[in-house]
Structure formats: structure tokens, C-alpha cells
Motif scaffolding. Structure first.
Motif, PDB file in Angstrom:
ATOM      1  N   LEU A  30       1.163  -1.203  -0.127  1.00  0.00           N
ATOM      2  CA  LEU A  30       0.075  -0.456   0.106  1.00  0.00           C
ATOM      3  C   LEU A  30       0.914   1.324  -0.052  1.00  0.00           C
ATOM      4  N   ALA A  31       0.696   2.464  -0.906  1.00  0.00           N
ATOM      5  CA  ALA A  31       1.570   2.903  -1.367  1.00  0.00           C
ATOM      6  C   ALA A  31       0.628   4.594  -0.917  1.00  0.00           C
ATOM      7  N   GLY A  32       1.090   6.002  -0.807  1.00  0.00           N
ATOM      8  CA  GLY A  32       0.460   7.062  -1.051  1.00  0.00           C
ATOM      9  C   GLY A  32       1.114   7.964   0.197  1.00  0.00           C
ATOM     10  N   SER A  33       1.126   9.153  -0.493  1.00  0.00           N
ATOM     11  CA  SER A  33       1.856  10.218   0.151  1.00  0.00           C
ATOM     12  C   SER A  33       1.139  10.875   1.514  1.00  0.00           C
ATOM     13  N   ALA A  34       0.123  10.293   1.915  1.00  0.00           N
ATOM     14  CA  ALA A  34      -1.050  10.721   3.323  1.00  0.00           C
ATOM     15  C   ALA A  34      -0.776   9.910   4.178  1.00  0.00           C
ATOM     16  N   ASP A  35      -2.315  10.163   4.716  1.00  0.00           N
ATOM     17  CA  ASP A  35      -1.299   8.520   5.905  1.00  0.00           C
ATOM     18  C   ASP A  35      -3.104   7.568   5.599  1.00  0.00           C
ATOM     19  N   PHE A  36      -3.748   7.951   4.533  1.00  0.00           N
ATOM     20  CA  PHE A  36      -4.821   6.817   3.654  1.00  0.00           C
ATOM     21  C   PHE A  36      -4.696   5.711   4.052  1.00  0.00           C
ATOM     22  N   LYS A  37      -3.239   5.450   3.365  1.00  0.00           N
ATOM     23  CA  LYS A  37      -3.093   3.576   3.305  1.00  0.00           C
ATOM     24  C   LYS A  37      -2.451   3.192   4.902  1.00  0.00           C
ATOM     25  N   SER A  38      -2.825   3.965   5.786  1.00  0.00           N
ATOM     26  CA  SER A  38      -2.080   3.384   7.617  1.00  0.00           C
ATOM     27  C   SER A  38      -3.924   3.559   7.690  1.00  0.00           C
ATOM     28  N   ASP A  59       5.620   5.573   2.040  1.00  0.00           N
ATOM     29  CA  ASP A  59       5.477   6.508   1.701  1.00  0.00           C
ATOM     30  C   ASP A  59       5.889   6.710   0.156  1.00  0.00           C
ATOM     31  N   VAL A  60       4.677   7.778  -0.763  1.00  0.00           N
ATOM     32  CA  VAL A  60       5.507   8.156  -1.970  1.00  0.00           C
ATOM     33  C   VAL A  60       5.555   9.707  -2.051  1.00  0.00           C
ATOM     34  N   SER A  75      10.035  -0.052  -2.248  1.00  0.00           N
ATOM     35  CA  SER A  75       9.737  -1.664  -1.785  1.00  0.00           C
ATOM     36  C   SER A  75      10.060  -2.881  -2.369  1.00  0.00           C
ATOM     37  N   GLN A  76      11.741  -2.793  -3.349  1.00  0.00           N
ATOM     38  CA  GLN A  76      12.377  -4.198  -4.146  1.00  0.00           C
ATOM     39  C   GLN A  76      12.359  -5.012  -3.022  1.00  0.00           C
ATOM     40  N   GLU A  77      13.268  -4.998  -1.449  1.00  0.00           N
ATOM     41  CA  GLU A  77      13.038  -5.760  -0.727  1.00  0.00           C
ATOM     42  C   GLU A  77      11.920  -6.285  -0.465  1.00  0.00           C
ATOM     43  N   CYS A  78      11.050  -6.321  -1.078  1.00  0.00           N
ATOM     44  CA  CYS A  78       9.588  -6.785  -1.024  1.00  0.00           C
ATOM     45  C   CYS A  78       9.213  -7.399  -1.846  1.00  0.00           C
ATOM     46  N   LEU A  79       9.854  -7.186  -3.245  1.00  0.00           N
ATOM     47  CA  LEU A  79       9.781  -7.669  -4.642  1.00  0.00           C
ATOM     48  C   LEU A  79      10.436  -7.872  -5.562  1.00  0.00           C
ATOM     49  N   ALA A  80      11.792  -8.989  -4.205  1.00  0.00           N
ATOM     50  CA  ALA A  80      12.979  -8.969  -4.927  1.00  0.00           C
ATOM     51  C   ALA A  80      12.893 -10.694  -6.098  1.00  0.00           C
ATOM     52  N   ASN A  81      11.529 -11.143  -5.707  1.00  0.00           N
ATOM     53  CA  ASN A  81      11.253 -12.676  -6.688  1.00  0.00           C
ATOM     54  C   ASN A  81      10.479 -12.135  -7.733  1.00  0.00           C
ATOM     55  N   VAL A  82       9.868 -11.055  -7.856  1.00  0.00           N
ATOM     56  CA  VAL A  82       8.986 -10.806  -9.150  1.00  0.00           C
ATOM     57  C   VAL A  82       9.376 -10.512  -9.861  1.00  0.00           C
ATOM     58  N   LYS A  83       8.852 -11.423 -10.762  1.00  0.00           N
ATOM     59  CA  LYS A  83       9.453 -11.020 -12.012  1.00  0.00           C
ATOM     60  C   LYS A  83      10.197  -9.863 -13.279  1.00  0.00           C
TER      61      LYS A  83
END
Length: 130
Positions: A30-38, A59-60, A75-83
Motif C-alpha cells: 500500500l503506497a501513498g503520500s498521506a495517511d490514507f494507506k495506514s 510513503d511516496v 519496495s524492492q526488498e519485498c519484490l525481489a522475486n517478482v519477475k
């Protein structure tokens, strides 16, 4: 007003990421610039089946495609195995080689595809001089 937006996003997430009564994704960021994602991830309206799939809150600084790309970078550490990430790194290596003077190019031909299929070459082995 915000409550309605949280509800709408939560319902949309279910329609996109739940199929046959189970999540059709291995993880969510979940990504966003405000507190909405939380707020969304902590809401009772956010489906618990999806809550368990949240890998990271990011936070972006940007919206749209730039924000999407920034979220991927953060998020690359979370996505390391994503093609997609693997392919992005591979393309980066090719550009790096070109910039460092190796002057090699990738041949995408029938011969390359056959070499890959039969194991006679791998990604970086199928390079040749221009």
C-alpha cells in the motif's frame, strides 16, 4: 467523506484481489503520500483476507505513474522475486554494459530463442557484438 472513500477503496480491493473466496495475490504493498494507506490497512472495512497479504506501507512523494515507480523502488526488498523487478535489473545490466564500453547487444532472434530453450545460452550469454 473520508469514511466513504475508505469503504470504496476496500470494496474495490476485494473485487480486484479476491477470487473464489480467497486472495489471488501473494502480497500487497500500500503506497501513498498521506495517511490514507495506514487508515485503510487498519480499517475494519479492509477485508481481513487482504490484510494478511499486506507486505509493506510505503510513503511516496508523487502520484500516478511516478508514484507507482517510486513505490516499486522503495519496495524492492519485498519484490525481489517478482519477475518485473528481475527483468528491470536485467535490462539495467544491459544498459550498464553499453555505457561502460562493452558494446554488446542482445540478439532477439529465432537462434536466441532456440538457444535459450535448449539451454545453450542464458540471458547474459546470448550477447554478441553489433
Amino acid at each position: 467523506k473520508r469514511h466513504n472513500y475508505v469503504r470504496k477503496v476496500a470494496e474495490t480491493a476485494v473485487s480486484l484481489f479476491i477470487a473464489n473466496d480467497k486472495p489471488n495475490v501473494t502480497g500487497l504493498i500500500l503506497a501513498g503520500s498521506a495517511d490514507f494507506k495506514s487508515e485503510l490497512s487498519g480499517s475494519d472495512m479492509f477485508d481481513p483476507r487482504l490484510q494478511t497479504k499486506v507486505l509493506k506501507l510505503v510513503d511516496v512523494s508523487y502520484g500516478g505513474e511516478n508514484g507507482f515507480n517510486q513505490a516499486i523502488e522503495l519496495s524492492q526488498e519485498c519484490l525481489a522475486n517478482v519477475k518485473f523487478i528481475q527483468e528491470k535489473k536485467l535490462i539495467g545490466k544491459y544498459f550498464d554494459r553499453d555505457l561502460t564500453g562493452h558494446r554488446k547487444v542482445l540478439f532477439r532472434s529465432r537462434r536466441h530463442n532456440e538457444g535459450t530453450r535448449y539451454g545453450s545460452c542464458r540471458n547474459s550469454d546470448c550477447l554478441g557484438k553489433p
